[in-house]
Design a protein around this motif. Structure first.
Motif, short mmCIF file in Angstrom:
data_model
loop_
_atom_site.label_atom_id
_atom_site.label_comp_id
_atom_site.label_asym_id
_atom_site.label_seq_id
_atom_site.Cartn_x
_atom_site.Cartn_y
_atom_site.Cartn_z
N GLY A 59 0.82 -1.20 0.00
CA GLY A 59 0.00 0.00 0.00
C GLY A 59 0.86 1.25 0.00
O GLY A 59 0.48 2.28 -0.54
N ALA B 151 3.45 1.77 -1.53
CA ALA B 151 4.01 2.08 -2.85
C ALA B 151 3.48 3.43 -3.30
O ALA B 151 4.16 4.19 -3.97
CB ALA B 151 3.59 1.01 -3.85
N HIS B 152 2.25 3.67 -2.92
CA HIS B 152 1.60 4.92 -3.24
C HIS B 152 2.50 6.12 -2.92
O HIS B 152 2.67 7.02 -3.73
CB HIS B 152 0.32 5.01 -2.44
CG HIS B 152 -0.40 6.29 -2.67
ND1 HIS B 152 -1.13 6.51 -3.82
CD2 HIS B 152 -0.47 7.42 -1.96
CE1 HIS B 152 -1.63 7.73 -3.77
NE2 HIS B 152 -1.25 8.30 -2.67
N LYS C 57 6.14 6.17 -4.65
CA LYS C 57 6.14 6.58 -6.06
C LYS C 57 6.17 8.09 -6.22
O LYS C 57 6.78 8.61 -7.14
CB LYS C 57 4.90 6.00 -6.73
CG LYS C 57 5.05 5.85 -8.23
CD LYS C 57 3.74 5.38 -8.82
CE LYS C 57 3.51 6.01 -10.17
NZ LYS C 57 2.17 5.78 -10.65
N PRO D 208 2.83 -3.18 -7.01
CA PRO D 208 2.44 -2.99 -5.59
C PRO D 208 1.36 -1.92 -5.43
O PRO D 208 0.41 -2.10 -4.68
CB PRO D 208 3.75 -2.59 -4.92
CG PRO D 208 4.82 -3.20 -5.77
CD PRO D 208 4.30 -3.13 -7.17
N GLU D 209 1.48 -0.83 -6.16
CA GLU D 209 0.47 0.23 -6.02
C GLU D 209 -0.90 -0.25 -6.50
O GLU D 209 -1.93 0.03 -5.88
CB GLU D 209 0.88 1.49 -6.78
CG GLU D 209 -0.09 2.64 -6.49
CD GLU D 209 0.30 3.96 -7.14
OE1 GLU D 209 1.16 3.96 -8.04
OE2 GLU D 209 -0.26 4.98 -6.73
N ALA E 159 -1.94 -3.36 -6.59
CA ALA E 159 -2.43 -4.41 -5.68
C ALA E 159 -2.97 -3.83 -4.38
O ALA E 159 -3.74 -4.48 -3.68
CB ALA E 159 -1.32 -5.41 -5.38
N ALA E 160 -2.58 -2.60 -4.06
CA ALA E 160 -3.07 -1.97 -2.82
C ALA E 160 -4.46 -1.36 -3.00
O ALA E 160 -5.05 -0.86 -2.05
CB ALA E 160 -2.08 -0.90 -2.36
N HIS E 161 -4.98 -1.40 -4.23
CA HIS E 161 -6.32 -0.88 -4.51
C HIS E 161 -7.26 -2.01 -4.90
O HIS E 161 -6.83 -3.13 -5.15
CB HIS E 161 -6.25 0.15 -5.64
CG HIS E 161 -5.60 1.44 -5.26
ND1 HIS E 161 -4.24 1.64 -5.33
CD2 HIS E 161 -6.12 2.60 -4.77
CE1 HIS E 161 -3.94 2.86 -4.92
NE2 HIS E 161 -5.06 3.47 -4.56
#
Lengths: 260, 260
Positions: free
Chosen positions: A253, A255-256, A259, B86-87, B89-91
């Motif tokens: 999560g 990663a948001h 980035k 990863p970003e 997959a977090a949504h």
């Protein structure tokens, strides 16, 4: 659930509420929220979406500033949805909204939201009733998608009186610290008060099968802030958050943030 | 609608089809598609979403290259959905998909899609049946949202035989022009052939109330390309596209390109 009639709901705090004590309670809640938000972020399993709606000058900006100002900005994101850009308008109305749905571990606040697409659009007659009803169904399905992703959604309607609104719009003209918020169209919109009430009530009846709206008496900021803080605190507590023992895959999560 | 049984459906062209004549017909269709796409873009009212699904080596990349290579690249966008970042997959699983929904005037192609989230995930047991069924409902609602936005959706399943797949995977190993496509995991996935067929059939039964799947016999590229070109051509014709008399507000759709 019985229908919500806004004119039957007070815009002020109950008579027995003490302003000073309430402010203290809000202060404690804000600290607790900041602590819980840290676990939310660390665990990266749940997320929280706070939707703020209300008439012009109902205090949405102030609510964000005064309730959420203790939170680590790394874990929170506020999006103000204004008039759609050309690119946004070329897509379905939920396209720009979905893009800002919170990743696991995050707390997102919508300052206005997809609900504008079934409010201002109806007051101005830009969409017909059939389109509005289809949109409200799409909204329900969309919110259900987020619920299934462990997102808790809190929907607040900041409820002010017409008199309080008039006072605040005047204040914007006079006070140099508030002048930048003044928009000549606000006065025109204020004329459509009853239309807005009507369409809001339809939203409350149609778009709350799983997520009831929280009607916040908002004429007094100290009470408005307390009600919102209390609901946010309770929502976070209900998640039964726990610090993970180690960095987990779920921390994807974050990663948001990495980035950006 | 009766259930689709893939094993009952041929993977090759009907016996009476002539390869040379069919290629000529495809060539004409491609020209017509390119012309219609130009009006789609100019009018900026409708949009087209082409979803390509199929087993490994069923010819999705080739279909894109050979059916859509005459189209003005300004009006088309291809997205290949691979393993989520990863970003992503977090949504929620539709977050990355929705981001690539076409603006008015655009033609978008999905090389794999949100359907992978109810296929590969089930074959590997990463999600349970209940989650899969909820996801399929979310998919139906999501596609309905796009339909309501004047988006036409075409869903193709490229249907190859197990023998043809084996041949093509071998070819990838031998042919230096295809070697880059070889992935050791393809052979493992190929072992799960029947599981994939089973879950695909469930998708066809559950996710097609408004938008039926088009099962494309895909062992022979010339026939596969013809079937896809014909369906795309028909879909564009059904939109009754018209060049606008002047630049309209709707050309906002082009903001998409202007921005990039």
């Amino acid at each position: 659930m019985s229908a919500i009639r806004l004119t039957d709901i007070p815009t002020r705090a109950p008579g027995n509420m003490d302003k000073k004590k309430t402010r203290k309670a809000t202060h404690k809640l804000k600290k607790a929220i900041a602590d819980l938000q840290n676990i939310l972020y660390a665990e990266a399993k749940h997320s929280l979406l706070v939707i703020l709606q209300g008439m012009d000058a109902s205090g949405k900006d102030g609510a964000i500033r005064h309730v959420f100002n203790r939170i680590n900005p790394q874990g929170i994101q506020v999006t103000s949805f204004k008039v759609p850009t050309p690119e946004e308008a070329a897509h379905d109305f939920l396209w720009r909204i979905h893009a800002h749905a919170p990743a696991r571990g995050m707390m997102h606040i919508f300052n206005r939201s997809h609900y504008e697409d079934v409010l201002v659009t109806r007051v101005h007659g830009w969409i017909d009733d059939d389109t509005a009803h289809r949109r409200m169904q799409h909204i329900n399905h969309f919110e259900q998608l987020l619920l299934d992703h462990q997102t808790t959604i809190l929907k607040f309607y900041l409820h002010i009186s017409r008199e309080e609104q008039a006072k605040r719009l005047q204040e914007r003209l006079k006070n140099p610290k508030k002048r930048w918020k003044y928009n000549p169209s606000d006065l025109e919109e204020a004329q459509k008060w009853h239309d807005y009430l009507h369409y809001y009530e339809e939203v409350f009846a149609t778009c709350s099968p799983e997520i009831p709206w929280i009607i916040v008496p908002a004429d007094q900021n100290w009470y408005k802030e307390f009600v919102i803080a209390e609901a946010v605190h309770q929502a976070l507590k209900n998640m039964q958050l726990r610090y993970p023992r180690r960095a987990s895959l779920a921390s994807a999560g974050h990663a948001h943030n990495r980035k950006k």
